[in-house]
Design a protein around this motif. Structure first.
Motif, short mmCIF file in Angstrom:
data_model
loop_
_atom_site.label_atom_id
_atom_site.label_comp_id
_atom_site.label_asym_id
_atom_site.label_seq_id
_atom_site.Cartn_x
_atom_site.Cartn_y
_atom_site.Cartn_z
N LEU A 1 -8.51 -10.68 -5.97
CA LEU A 1 -9.52 -10.02 -6.77
C LEU A 1 -9.84 -10.85 -8.01
O LEU A 1 -8.95 -11.43 -8.63
CB LEU A 1 -9.05 -8.63 -7.21
N THR A 2 -11.12 -10.89 -8.37
CA THR A 2 -11.51 -11.47 -9.65
C THR A 2 -11.26 -10.44 -10.75
O THR A 2 -10.88 -9.29 -10.49
CB THR A 2 -12.99 -11.84 -9.64
N ALA A 3 -11.51 -10.84 -12.00
CA ALA A 3 -11.40 -9.89 -13.10
C ALA A 3 -12.38 -8.74 -12.91
O ALA A 3 -12.06 -7.58 -13.20
CB ALA A 3 -11.67 -10.60 -14.43
N ASN A 4 -13.58 -9.03 -12.42
CA ASN A 4 -14.55 -7.96 -12.17
C ASN A 4 -14.07 -7.02 -11.07
O ASN A 4 -14.32 -5.81 -11.12
CB ASN A 4 -15.90 -8.57 -11.80
N GLY A 5 -13.40 -7.59 -10.06
CA GLY A 5 -12.85 -6.74 -9.01
C GLY A 5 -11.72 -5.87 -9.52
O GLY A 5 -11.62 -4.69 -9.18
N GLN A 6 -10.84 -6.44 -10.35
CA GLN A 6 -9.76 -5.65 -10.94
C GLN A 6 -10.31 -4.52 -11.80
O GLN A 6 -9.74 -3.43 -11.87
CB GLN A 6 -8.86 -6.56 -11.79
N ALA A 7 -11.43 -4.79 -12.46
CA ALA A 7 -12.01 -3.80 -13.37
C ALA A 7 -12.65 -2.63 -12.64
O ALA A 7 -13.12 -1.68 -13.28
CB ALA A 7 -13.04 -4.47 -14.28
N LEU A 8 -12.65 -2.66 -11.30
CA LEU A 8 -13.15 -1.52 -10.53
C LEU A 8 -12.17 -0.34 -10.54
O LEU A 8 -12.48 0.71 -9.99
CB LEU A 8 -13.41 -1.93 -9.08
N ALA A 9 -11.01 -0.52 -11.15
CA ALA A 9 -9.98 0.53 -11.14
C ALA A 9 -10.53 1.90 -11.55
O ALA A 9 -10.30 2.89 -10.85
CB ALA A 9 -8.81 0.12 -12.03
N PRO A 10 -11.25 2.03 -12.68
CA PRO A 10 -11.74 3.37 -13.05
C PRO A 10 -12.70 3.96 -12.01
O PRO A 10 -12.72 5.17 -11.78
CB PRO A 10 -12.46 3.13 -14.39
N LEU B 1 -11.16 -3.73 2.09
CA LEU B 1 -10.69 -5.07 1.75
C LEU B 1 -10.31 -5.16 0.27
O LEU B 1 -9.27 -5.74 -0.08
CB LEU B 1 -11.77 -6.10 2.08
N LEU B 2 -11.13 -4.58 -0.60
CA LEU B 2 -10.80 -4.59 -2.02
C LEU B 2 -9.51 -3.81 -2.28
O LEU B 2 -8.68 -4.19 -3.10
CB LEU B 2 -11.96 -4.00 -2.83
N TRP B 3 -9.35 -2.72 -1.57
CA TRP B 3 -8.15 -1.88 -1.70
C TRP B 3 -6.90 -2.66 -1.28
O TRP B 3 -5.88 -2.64 -1.96
CB TRP B 3 -8.31 -0.65 -0.83
N ALA B 4 -7.03 -3.38 -0.15
CA ALA B 4 -5.89 -4.16 0.33
C ALA B 4 -5.55 -5.29 -0.63
O ALA B 4 -4.37 -5.57 -0.87
CB ALA B 4 -6.20 -4.72 1.72
N LEU B 5 -6.55 -5.93 -1.21
CA LEU B 5 -6.30 -7.00 -2.16
C LEU B 5 -5.64 -6.47 -3.43
O LEU B 5 -4.80 -7.14 -4.03
CB LEU B 5 -7.61 -7.72 -2.50
N LYS B 6 -6.03 -5.27 -3.85
CA LYS B 6 -5.40 -4.67 -5.02
C LYS B 6 -3.92 -4.42 -4.76
O LYS B 6 -3.06 -4.64 -5.62
CB LYS B 6 -6.11 -3.36 -5.37
N ALA B 7 -3.60 -3.96 -3.56
CA ALA B 7 -2.22 -3.62 -3.22
C ALA B 7 -1.37 -4.85 -2.94
O ALA B 7 -0.22 -4.94 -3.37
CB ALA B 7 -2.19 -2.70 -2.00
N THR C 1 -3.49 9.00 -12.62
CA THR C 1 -2.21 8.98 -11.91
C THR C 1 -2.33 8.36 -10.53
O THR C 1 -1.37 8.42 -9.75
CB THR C 1 -1.66 10.41 -11.79
N HIS C 2 -3.47 7.77 -10.21
CA HIS C 2 -3.63 7.18 -8.89
C HIS C 2 -2.53 6.14 -8.65
O HIS C 2 -2.27 5.30 -9.50
CB HIS C 2 -5.00 6.53 -8.76
N PRO C 3 -1.88 6.16 -7.47
CA PRO C 3 -0.73 5.27 -7.25
C PRO C 3 -1.09 3.80 -7.18
O PRO C 3 -0.22 2.94 -7.38
CB PRO C 3 -0.17 5.75 -5.90
N LEU C 4 -2.36 3.48 -6.89
CA LEU C 4 -2.74 2.07 -6.78
C LEU C 4 -3.67 1.63 -7.90
O LEU C 4 -3.47 0.57 -8.51
CB LEU C 4 -3.43 1.83 -5.43
N TRP C 5 -4.69 2.43 -8.19
CA TRP C 5 -5.70 2.06 -9.19
C TRP C 5 -5.47 2.73 -10.53
O TRP C 5 -6.30 2.59 -11.43
CB TRP C 5 -7.10 2.42 -8.68
N GLY C 6 -4.37 3.44 -10.69
CA GLY C 6 -4.17 4.20 -11.92
C GLY C 6 -3.94 3.35 -13.14
O GLY C 6 -4.18 3.80 -14.26
N GLN C 7 -3.48 2.14 -12.96
CA GLN C 7 -3.21 1.29 -14.11
C GLN C 7 -4.52 0.80 -14.71
O GLN C 7 -5.38 0.27 -14.02
CB GLN C 7 -2.35 0.09 -13.71
N LEU D 1 0.83 -1.20 0.00
CA LEU D 1 0.00 0.00 0.00
C LEU D 1 0.87 1.26 0.00
O LEU D 1 1.82 1.36 0.78
CB LEU D 1 -0.90 0.02 1.24
N PRO D 2 0.57 2.23 -0.86
CA PRO D 2 1.28 3.51 -0.79
C PRO D 2 1.06 4.16 0.57
O PRO D 2 0.06 3.92 1.23
CB PRO D 2 0.62 4.33 -1.91
#
Length: 299
Positions: A197-206, A147-153, A225-231, A6-7
């Protein structure tokens, strides 16, 4: 102190996003905000546009949105009060557009009856406000976003690690119902004792990067430019896996024709507006049911 992916700015970021979801996730909030997106309206003009709202429901919801700083109440004259979006509420409109797009892409379309054949078939599209509300129902529960944020990181993680990251101060046993709900919602998968995260969970980035910059008071142009979800998710992540579902809907009254537009009375021009035909687009002859508070199928 243990290090994570996590940043350093993440705790404040997650807190702001969670607080923002608490403002806009309550049922009917998206419908009300979108109804006010074009121009300020009097109470008697808002109520017919949301005909399935029970008597006594609209006024307290307007009050909560006003207290949250998203709606402003203006007394033009004694007995003549209008409700319109504040500048903060207007800035939220492009964010709601992003949320609606995720719902349209990832939530299963409801069954509607074909007037010609009488057969039930999948709707081709869903009203934007409904997509927003159904998406927020997945993200709004108290611990869902941390929880979703932590899984992304962190990537694939154990429940113990996620509890320490996203639910500090809680017993380990408290994290399992939250993770199980996210699994049932199709945003997280479980493999043995590991969650990811599932593919649907990853797709929450935007969605999350748009909520993040709005919550921080920054322009939507900064979202990438978000440090975690920007990609940006890969094409496979953007649309793969099973459709997420929500409960079936009950018949709802058809949306009334919009009255003639009145001059705007607010100094804040919404960044994005929906016409009445967009708000109730595609004339889905159904209304949402209350969503389960802990897991279960979605739309």
């Amino acid at each position: 102190m243990a290090t994570t992916g996590l940043p350093r700015s993440t705790p404040a970021d997650v807190s702001r996003v969670t607080e923002s979801l608490e403002m806009i996730a309550p049922r009917w909030s998206a419908w009300i905000l979108m109804t006010l997106s074009a121009q300020p309206l009097r109470y008697a003009e808002i109520k017919p546009r949301l005909p399935w709202l029970k008597d006594g429901t609209l006024h307290p919801k307007l009050g909560k949105l006003t207290d949250a700083g998203l709606v402003e109440r203006t007394e033009i004259a004694p007995g003549h009060v209008t409700y319109g979006l504040t500048g903060r509420g207007a800035d939220l409109m492009p964010v709601l557009t992003v949320i609606a797009a995720w719902g349209e892409a990832h939530l299963e379309k409801p069954l509607v009856r074909n007037k010609a054949t009488g057969e039930l078939e999948r709707a081709t599209q869903v009203a934007p406000a409904q997509n927003i509300e159904d998406t927020l129902a997945l993200l709004g529960p108290r611990h869902a976003t941390p929880l979703l944020w932590a899984l992304k990181a962190r990537g694939a993680s154990s429940a113990k690690a996620l509890a320490a990251e996203a639910m500090p101060g809680y017993r380990l046993s408290n994290v399992y119902p939250q993770l199980d709900r996210l699994v049932e919602d199709g945003l997280v998968r479980k493999d043995g004792i590991v969650f990811e995260l599932t593919a649907n969970g990853q797709a929450l980035a935007p969605v999350y990067r748009a909520l993040s910059v709005w919550a921080a008071g920054r322009p939507l142009a900064d979202a990438d430019t978000h440090p975690l979800w920007g990609q940006t998710p890969s094409p496979a992540q953007a649309r793969s896996g099973p459709w997420l579902t929500t409960p079936s809907r009950l018949p709802a009254p058809a949306a009334p024709a919009a009255p003639a537009a009145a001059p705007a009375l607010s100094t804040h021009a919404p960044a994005t507006t929906w016409k009445a035909g967009d708000l109730f687009s595609h004339q889905i002859p159904a209304r949402p049911l209350s969503l389960p508070s802990a897991g279960g199928p979605r739309r």
